[in-house]
Design a protein around this motif. Structure first.
Motif, PDB file in Angstrom:
ATOM      1  N   PRO B   3     -31.432  33.145   4.328  1.00 39.34           N
ATOM      2  CA  PRO B   3     -30.050  32.807   4.724  1.00 39.34           C
ATOM      3  C   PRO B   3     -29.043  32.865   3.580  1.00 39.34           C
ATOM      4  CG  PRO B   3     -31.602  31.260   5.674  1.00 39.34           C
ATOM      5  CD  PRO B   3     -32.385  32.117   4.716  1.00 39.34           C
ATOM      6  N   TRP B   6     -28.384  36.424   2.871  1.00 41.31           N
ATOM      7  CA  TRP B   6     -27.639  36.943   4.028  1.00 41.31           C
ATOM      8  C   TRP B   6     -26.162  36.609   3.892  1.00 41.31           C
ATOM      9  CZ3 TRP B   6     -24.372  35.728   7.925  1.00 41.31           C
ATOM     10  CH2 TRP B   6     -24.365  36.519   9.077  1.00 41.31           C
ATOM     11  N   LYS B   7     -25.851  35.352   3.555  1.00 37.96           N
ATOM     12  CA  LYS B   7     -24.451  34.918   3.455  1.00 37.96           C
ATOM     13  C   LYS B   7     -23.723  35.642   2.339  1.00 37.96           C
ATOM     14  CE  LYS B   7     -25.363  30.463   5.546  1.00 37.96           C
ATOM     15  NZ  LYS B   7     -25.836  29.090   5.264  1.00 37.96           N
ATOM     16  N   ILE B  16     -21.088  31.268   9.862  1.00 39.00           N
ATOM     17  CA  ILE B  16     -22.025  31.121  10.969  1.00 39.00           C
ATOM     18  C   ILE B  16     -22.237  29.637  11.232  1.00 39.00           C
ATOM     19  CG2 ILE B  16     -24.368  31.588  11.764  1.00 39.00           C
ATOM     20  CD1 ILE B  16     -22.699  34.074  11.602  1.00 39.00           C
ATOM     21  N   VAL B  57     -30.415  30.040  15.273  1.00 42.33           N
ATOM     22  CA  VAL B  57     -29.702  31.115  14.577  1.00 42.33           C
ATOM     23  C   VAL B  57     -30.727  31.922  13.798  1.00 42.33           C
ATOM     24  CG1 VAL B  57     -28.018  31.707  12.805  1.00 42.33           C
ATOM     25  CG2 VAL B  57     -27.574  29.797  14.353  1.00 42.33           C
ATOM     26  N   ARG B  58     -30.712  33.251  13.986  1.00 40.60           N
ATOM     27  CA  ARG B  58     -31.615  34.099  13.201  1.00 40.60           C
ATOM     28  C   ARG B  58     -30.785  35.055  12.364  1.00 40.60           C
ATOM     29  NH1 ARG B  58     -34.957  36.862  17.471  1.00 40.60           N
ATOM     30  NH2 ARG B  58     -35.969  37.923  15.735  1.00 40.60           N
ATOM     31  N   PHE B  59     -31.046  35.085  11.060  1.00 46.53           N
ATOM     32  CA  PHE B  59     -30.327  35.967  10.136  1.00 46.53           C
ATOM     33  C   PHE B  59     -31.092  37.262   9.989  1.00 46.53           C
ATOM     34  CE2 PHE B  59     -29.059  31.667   9.003  1.00 46.53           C
ATOM     35  CZ  PHE B  59     -27.689  31.791   9.010  1.00 46.53           C
ATOM     36  N   ALA B  70     -26.324  38.352  12.923  1.00 42.95           N
ATOM     37  CA  ALA B  70     -27.057  37.155  13.306  1.00 42.95           C
ATOM     38  C   ALA B  70     -27.264  37.138  14.806  1.00 42.95           C
ATOM     39  CB  ALA B  70     -26.294  35.911  12.882  1.00 42.95           C
ATOM     40  N   LYS B  71     -28.431  36.645  15.196  1.00 41.22           N
ATOM     41  CA  LYS B  71     -28.660  36.405  16.613  1.00 41.22           C
ATOM     42  C   LYS B  71     -28.549  34.917  16.845  1.00 41.22           C
ATOM     43  CE  LYS B  71     -31.250  40.109  18.788  1.00 41.22           C
ATOM     44  NZ  LYS B  71     -32.539  40.565  19.312  1.00 41.22           N
ATOM     45  N   ILE B  72     -27.633  34.542  17.714  1.00 40.82           N
ATOM     46  CA  ILE B  72     -27.348  33.131  17.950  1.00 40.82           C
ATOM     47  C   ILE B  72     -27.673  32.799  19.394  1.00 40.82           C
ATOM     48  CG2 ILE B  72     -25.535  31.380  17.958  1.00 40.82           C
ATOM     49  CD1 ILE B  72     -24.097  33.000  15.841  1.00 40.82           C
ATOM     50  N   SER B  89     -21.814  40.815  12.919  1.00 39.69           N
ATOM     51  CA  SER B  89     -21.370  40.234  11.652  1.00 39.69           C
ATOM     52  C   SER B  89     -19.887  40.458  11.500  1.00 39.69           C
ATOM     53  CB  SER B  89     -22.109  40.881  10.502  1.00 39.69           C
ATOM     54  OG  SER B  89     -21.457  42.043  10.088  1.00 39.69           O
TER      55      SER B  89
END
Lengths: 223, 223
Positions: B3, B6-7, B16, B57-59, B70-72, B89
């Motif tokens: 994460p 990712w950020k 996110i 939440v998947r990054f 991301a899959k939320i 994104s």
DNA sequence: TTGTCGGCCGATCGCCGACAA
DNA sequence: TTGTCGGCGATCGGCCGACAA
């Protein structure tokens, strides 16, 4: 794909039945050969073979590999159920009525690629017979005799090859343009190329046959 | 994808929401941005917005383009119906409860690629600040000061770059390895690279941001 | 401080005839 | 007749400092 070009690419060992002829459909064989096994009702798959009539044949080529295949639409003769069947190239249903419709308007020549053709300095040794029977005649008065060939593949894409007659002893070669073709088609030694000429129009075509790779040949080269 | 990495790849303009926080879900906006519009019941798509709770939440990162997304997973608060939502994104649901969880364990630096970075002789001009704050210090007693950097991308793949301090006036450059990276990631001028360093472990990471291409930029270059 | 350029060097590509199978 | 090889020239990739913005 033009059926005549398609047949020249597939080779004479592949026979495709004509529309309205009758064939036996083997569900088991279809399921074993297909990468995506067909969805068949238990009633169909439980039979060893089914007598069918051919509704339609479509001659196609894989967009990536150039490999030719046909889509053959069958209908059972004793039932009205409709099936879509993918027929892998190189195999055929067992034809009941087999009609040979060879008008020979295209003359073709196939060669298995040697390591030198596929790997080395980007050239292709053209067998004498291929140069004489397929390619336009060179002007042998010139030194060296040379021409540029524009050849269409199954997708209609045009490839240019420098065709030269040189060396001691003299031999036919494809030089400039050959390497690009090999790389784009991802050809390796053992694969074949098929050169074709339309007798009427004189137009040239080139096809590709991938070698049947045994598991042992598949090692390495992951990308 | 980690994460924190990712950020840093996504940049500070992307926020996110955290799990269990509440957000408004806008079906219309989701449908417009998604390449494959979601299948929603008329009951859902007829509402302008829906208050939801975040289940998970998947990054993730696109395997081909390296772009992060991301899959939320949302669940409506007044209903028990479950929805899968793909969150592109660079956009975000309007957060009701927004928690900033920045522990700053990763320091990052982004640079937009110049034509020289992307096209020319395979080099990358490293801005001084990036070299000083992200890369390990060079031995400036050496002539020239040089080191090899091993940098991990979002997929965990390791890239090696020659980092050298040379020229008159002196400047930081990435040479050997840079060109391979640019070609593999298909980077062009206007895209960005993000270099990151984990403060604790000292480990380096590299990310990619594609430039937003207007239609005018898309001409030519079909492959 | 850093973006772009021309120079230059080494690696690779690919055309060539020699030679032998 | 044609497959493979070594030679070699042209091209390209990529590292370099110069210079200017």
């Amino acid at each position: 794909v033009d059926p005549t070009i398609w047949k020249a690419c597939a080779g004479t060992s592949v026979q495709i039945p004509t529309v309205d002829s009758r064939v036996y459909y083997f569900p088991q064989g279809h399921a074993e050969q297909s990468s995506s096994p067909p969805l068949l009702s238990p009633l169909v798959s439980s039979q060893p073979f089914i007598l069918c009539r051919i509704l339609a044949v479509r001659f196609l080529a894989n967009t990536e590999t150039d490999e030719v295949f046909a889509k053959i639409r069958l209908v059972p003769i004793d039932r009205s159920r409709d099936l879509h069947v993918l027929q892998p190239s190189g195999t055929k249903p067992n034809c009941v009525g087999d009609e040979d419709d060879d008008d020979e308007e295209v003359v073709s020549f196939a060669k298995i690629l040697t390591p030198s053709d596929a790997n080395n300095g980007g050239g292709f040794s053209v067998p004498r017979f291929c140069a004489d029977s397929i390619f336009p005649p060179l002007n042998y008065a010139a030194e060296p005799p040379v021409q540029t060939l524009s050849i269409r593949d199954v997708h209609g894409m045009v490839w240019e090859f420098r065709h030269i007659y040189r060396g001691t002893p003299r031999r036919h070669l494809l030089t400039t343009g050959w390497s690009k073709f090999v790389n784009h088609k991802k050809l390796i030694a053992g694969d074949s190329v098929v050169f074709m000429r339309n007798r009427r129009t004189g137009e040239l075509f080139v096809g590709v046959r991938r070698a049947v790779r045994s598991n042992a040949d598949c090692g390495g080269r992951g990308d």
